[in-house]
Scaffold this motif. Sequence first.
Motif, PDB file in Angstrom:
ATOM      1  N   ASP A 251      -3.466  -0.656  -3.800  1.00  0.00           N
ATOM      2  CA  ASP A 251      -3.239   0.764  -4.876  1.00  0.00           C
ATOM      3  C   ASP A 251      -3.530   1.863  -3.866  1.00  0.00           C
ATOM      4  OD1 ASP A 251      -2.078  -0.826  -6.770  1.00  0.00           O
ATOM      5  OD2 ASP A 251      -4.263  -1.068  -8.025  1.00  0.00           O
TER       6      ASP A 251
ATOM      7  N   PRO B  22      -4.221   5.524  -8.927  1.00  0.00           N
ATOM      8  CA  PRO B  22      -4.051   4.116  -9.310  1.00  0.00           C
ATOM      9  C   PRO B  22      -5.400   3.754 -10.292  1.00  0.00           C
ATOM     10  CG  PRO B  22      -5.376   4.739  -7.102  1.00  0.00           C
ATOM     11  CD  PRO B  22      -4.581   6.015  -7.535  1.00  0.00           C
TER      12      PRO B  22
ATOM     13  N   ARG C 193      -1.043   2.521  -0.916  1.00  0.00           N
ATOM     14  CA  ARG C 193       0.226   3.307  -1.732  1.00  0.00           C
ATOM     15  C   ARG C 193      -0.233   4.804  -1.950  1.00  0.00           C
ATOM     16  NH1 ARG C 193       1.058  -1.859  -4.031  1.00  0.00           N
ATOM     17  NH2 ARG C 193      -0.159  -1.384  -5.763  1.00  0.00           N
TER      18      ARG C 193
END
Length: 364
Positions: A15, A355, A18
């Motif tokens: 997460d 996230p 990203r």
Amino acid sequence: MPIEAIEGKRAAEADLRRLVAGLLGAAGADAPSAAAVARAVIDASARGVDTHGIRLIPWYLEMLEGARINPRPTLTVSATASAVGHVDADNGFGHLASYRAIEEGCRIAAGTGIAAVTVARSSHHGATGVYTLEAARRGFAAIGMTHADRLVVPDGGREPFFGTNPISFAIPAPGEAPLLLDMATSAIPFNRVILRRDTGTPLPPDVAVDARGATTRDPHEAVALLPLGGAAFGYKGAGLAAMIDILCSAFTGMLHGAAMEPLGGPDYGRPIPIGHFFILFRPADFFGAETCYARLAALLSDLRSQPSAPGRKVMAPGDLEKAEADRRRRDGIPVDAATWDALATAAARHGLPLPPATDTRPHA
């Protein structure tokens, strides 16, 4: 390398990767650059190298939003001799150029047994160990280094001259993750000073100096670092720093560290190019892979079985980070509160979601 105690948030590695790539892309970085930076900083954070992990992203965003880093570089790779390569980073992210240098070094060393690859017109590349580790994962031993602007006083001096000038060594290890040494030639990296400012904790003794050149434990008073070895034995770290500065400037055509403008701003209006230097070896081309790895395994076993001091444990280089990587793979990567707030602000500005994360307190 001590693992810093961090209070803030904790999130999954994938997460965070990203999020970092998304923030860099939203700030203008091309996909290869964003992916390389995300890969490097999250690799560092996942192993507990928090000084050179995700906490660098707000700084990188500042440099992108100025003109310090070319967001869409065209890397140029050339050969200057049969075992020597060169990467021109086009003032882009040092992470992208350094991974490319490792690729080129592996290609050359696969044919010659050894390769040296220089990188010029680059920028800060985070933790040098992520690149030597990548070489080791591909079956090569590697040494990597980079220089930087003045942050470290020379032995016997009062004002900074050298950068923190880190050096790293990695080699595949039989039956386990590669052995990895990754260290600054200063007593500590300056990012640890900044991290201690953000976490409100004092510095260790004999690692930093204030504006008068006196040692200090207050991270807010620290303006420069002592070389590895401290006030009494700093000639060791200063000597290593000089060697690295030579290889990363004289061998790349870049200015030496003390001649550079400060990388840390506050003016991010133009690039400040720096150099990196990598050497790769293929173990099989020396005394044979089988012998090499047998001797390495014997050394590591012997080292780890040595008698330890009370409350301590004898470890090989990188053992602490391997244990921390296992824990963070299971529990998530901690992000200090100041960095999380900066990431949240940047995410909101670019319309990106944060996230899932949980609150975390420092582990013992």
